[in-house]
Scaffold this motif. Structure first.
Motif, PDB file in Angstrom:
ATOM      1  N   ALA A   1       0.849  -1.200   0.000  1.00  0.00           N
ATOM      2  CA  ALA A   1       0.000   0.000   0.000  1.00  0.00           C
ATOM      3  C   ALA A   1       0.880   1.244   0.000  1.00  0.00           C
ATOM      4  O   ALA A   1       0.574   2.255  -0.639  1.00  0.00           O
ATOM      5  CB  ALA A   1      -0.894  -0.011   1.229  1.00  0.00           C
ATOM      6  N   GLU A   2       2.008   1.130   0.677  1.00  0.00           N
ATOM      7  CA  GLU A   2       2.912   2.296   0.785  1.00  0.00           C
ATOM      8  C   GLU A   2       3.409   2.710  -0.590  1.00  0.00           C
ATOM      9  O   GLU A   2       3.445   3.878  -0.933  1.00  0.00           O
ATOM     10  CB  GLU A   2       4.077   1.865   1.680  1.00  0.00           C
ATOM     11  CG  GLU A   2       4.942   2.984   2.199  1.00  0.00           C
ATOM     12  CD  GLU A   2       6.106   2.399   2.993  1.00  0.00           C
ATOM     13  OE1 GLU A   2       5.979   1.242   3.409  1.00  0.00           O
ATOM     14  OE2 GLU A   2       7.107   3.078   3.146  1.00  0.00           O
ATOM     15  N   HIS A   3       3.750   1.745  -1.411  1.00  0.00           N
ATOM     16  CA  HIS A   3       4.254   2.098  -2.757  1.00  0.00           C
ATOM     17  C   HIS A   3       3.118   2.642  -3.613  1.00  0.00           C
ATOM     18  O   HIS A   3       3.269   3.617  -4.335  1.00  0.00           O
ATOM     19  CB  HIS A   3       4.885   0.875  -3.415  1.00  0.00           C
ATOM     20  CG  HIS A   3       6.072   0.353  -2.660  1.00  0.00           C
ATOM     21  ND1 HIS A   3       6.444  -0.968  -2.685  1.00  0.00           N
ATOM     22  CD2 HIS A   3       6.938   0.976  -1.830  1.00  0.00           C
ATOM     23  CE1 HIS A   3       7.515  -1.133  -1.909  1.00  0.00           C
ATOM     24  NE2 HIS A   3       7.827   0.036  -1.372  1.00  0.00           N
ATOM     25  N   LEU A   4       1.962   1.999  -3.482  1.00  0.00           N
ATOM     26  CA  LEU A   4       0.814   2.502  -4.263  1.00  0.00           C
ATOM     27  C   LEU A   4       0.513   3.932  -3.864  1.00  0.00           C
ATOM     28  O   LEU A   4       0.210   4.784  -4.689  1.00  0.00           O
ATOM     29  CB  LEU A   4      -0.414   1.618  -4.009  1.00  0.00           C
ATOM     30  CG  LEU A   4      -0.367   0.196  -4.579  1.00  0.00           C
ATOM     31  CD1 LEU A   4      -1.640  -0.550  -4.194  1.00  0.00           C
ATOM     32  CD2 LEU A   4      -0.199   0.221  -6.090  1.00  0.00           C
ATOM     33  N   ALA A   5       0.646   4.216  -2.575  1.00  0.00           N
ATOM     34  CA  ALA A   5       0.296   5.561  -2.084  1.00  0.00           C
ATOM     35  C   ALA A   5       1.233   6.611  -2.664  1.00  0.00           C
ATOM     36  O   ALA A   5       0.872   7.776  -2.792  1.00  0.00           O
ATOM     37  CB  ALA A   5       0.345   5.578  -0.565  1.00  0.00           C
ATOM     38  N   GLN A   6       2.443   6.192  -3.066  1.00  0.00           N
ATOM     39  CA  GLN A   6       3.394   7.177  -3.600  1.00  0.00           C
ATOM     40  C   GLN A   6       3.095   7.501  -5.056  1.00  0.00           C
ATOM     41  O   GLN A   6       3.688   8.368  -5.654  1.00  0.00           O
ATOM     42  CB  GLN A   6       4.822   6.629  -3.502  1.00  0.00           C
ATOM     43  CG  GLN A   6       5.305   6.487  -2.063  1.00  0.00           C
ATOM     44  CD  GLN A   6       6.766   6.083  -2.015  1.00  0.00           C
ATOM     45  OE1 GLN A   6       7.577   6.576  -2.779  1.00  0.00           O
ATOM     46  NE2 GLN A   6       7.075   5.186  -1.104  1.00  0.00           N
TER      47      GLN A   6
END
Lengths: 217, 31, 217
Positions: B3-8
């Motif tokens: 999710a962290e990468h998607l959020a970026q």
């Protein structure tokens, strides 16, 4: 490998590049972790920005320091003429579907699915609008695929690869059997693509959603 | 896919608002 | 003319198509008003949707009912090989800048400029974020154009055409002399493009903003 792809691990934006490379047979070295690339800060380090001032992944480095950013551009480069569309008409239609995926599908899928992954805050209005827009898009696609096996011409192209990857999170996370029931042509097309060996080499076995994921508060 | 990468990621979440606004604007402009 | 473009009058998303056709010399019949196209409802009439199920303009009709939607795809089709980028490297770099225009420039320009046209409601946070994003994008472009006349290779391509049209509203509406001062390479590139006869035949004389337009309540 003279060609390197920088990406987050398991990042859906990089899938079209990896699948296109499967069709062309290009050997791509994938860098998605330390020491060459720190996913948490990777795109913002001076080292990365010096090579890729766009500051984002996927990012591609070829021979002699040839650099490309943007998923569509890298997939275009590592693919084949057949994937790009042979002749002005088919290459324009491939571009049409790539733009359609970017403009009509991806923002709506993100609004609906990202909150179920905890990747963005849930917004009721945006999520409901996204679901309505996607129903419209899937109906339109279902019509188009009524009489076609692939989106452009008679074989897989970057149009199919890009649109399948844009719809991947939808089919895996929220499009449960009842929601996908009206779009059987799209599901048939989607499954026939992901079962191609060049897709499954990258995506693995794609399991269609059984129960729609709920957004994470 | 974290999710962290998607959020970026750079996604135009409120594109639907601007699509509607743009269509209405040009339709009214020439109404 | 065997080729027809449906569009709203004076619609910035159709400019890349019209400019690309100027370079290729293709004769395009432009339909932007009654009886063939009612701008107020044009994209949603059954007649239009039967031809163009995407339901949007610009929309292109060629010989034998060949249809394309999406500005990038139509410009790609009516342009020349030189505009598309000759060879895999340049055509990939053209695609990179087209994707960059779609993903990084157009959203920020819409958020900042549309409220000044009265096209969308003003949202302070979105507008300020858009201005910050655009300062970053213009800095990046300014760096890239420090040593280049055009974005890809040594001549105009669809990368320049698409990016100039994406920045048009910005330069005309809000980028006043003080705001554009730090980006002199971008302004030089922008002005050299719009002064090309193929651009000015479509855009007319482009007057750079003197005083930033304020948003309309």
């Amino acid at each position: 490998a003279a060609m390197t792809l920088y990406t987050y691990p398991d990042f859906w934006r990089s899938y079209p590049v990896l699948i296109a490379a499967q069709y062309s047979g290009l050997q791509l070295k994938v860098i998605s972790g330390p020491p060459e690339f720190e996913p948490q800060s990777g795109c913002r380090t001076d080292h990365f920005l010096a090579k890729f001032p766009f500051g984002k992944v996927p990012a591609f480095e070829g021979e002699n320091g040839f650099h490309i950013c943007e998923s569509n551009a890298i997939a275009h480069y590592v693919g084949t003429d057949a994937l790009r569309g042979i002749g002005p008409k088919d290459s324009a239609l491939v571009q049409q579907w790539v733009s359609y995926a970017d403009g009509a599908i991806i923002p709506a899928v993100a609004n609906w699915v990202y909150p179920t992954l905890g990747a963005s805050a849930y917004n009721k209005q945006a999520s409901e609008k996204a679901q309505a827009d996607l129903q419209g898009a899937l109906s339109f696609l279902n019509e188009h695929l009524q009489t076609r096996t692939f989106l452009v011409g008679e074989r897989v192209s970057l149009a199919d690869i890009t649109l399948v990857c844009a719809l991947l999170l939808l089919y895996k996370q929220v499009l449960d059997p009842s929601l996908r029931e009206p779009f059987s042509n799209v599901t048939r097309w989607f499954c026939s693509c992901v079962h191609q060996p060049q897709f499954s080499a990258v995506l693995g076995k794609v399991k269609l959603c059984e129960k729609a994921a709920q957004y994470k508060v | 896919m974290s999710a962290e990468h998607l959020a970026q990621e750079n996604i135009w979440f409120d594109k639907y608002r601007y699509d509607d606004a743009e269509r209405r604007y040009y339709e009214q402009l020439n109404g």
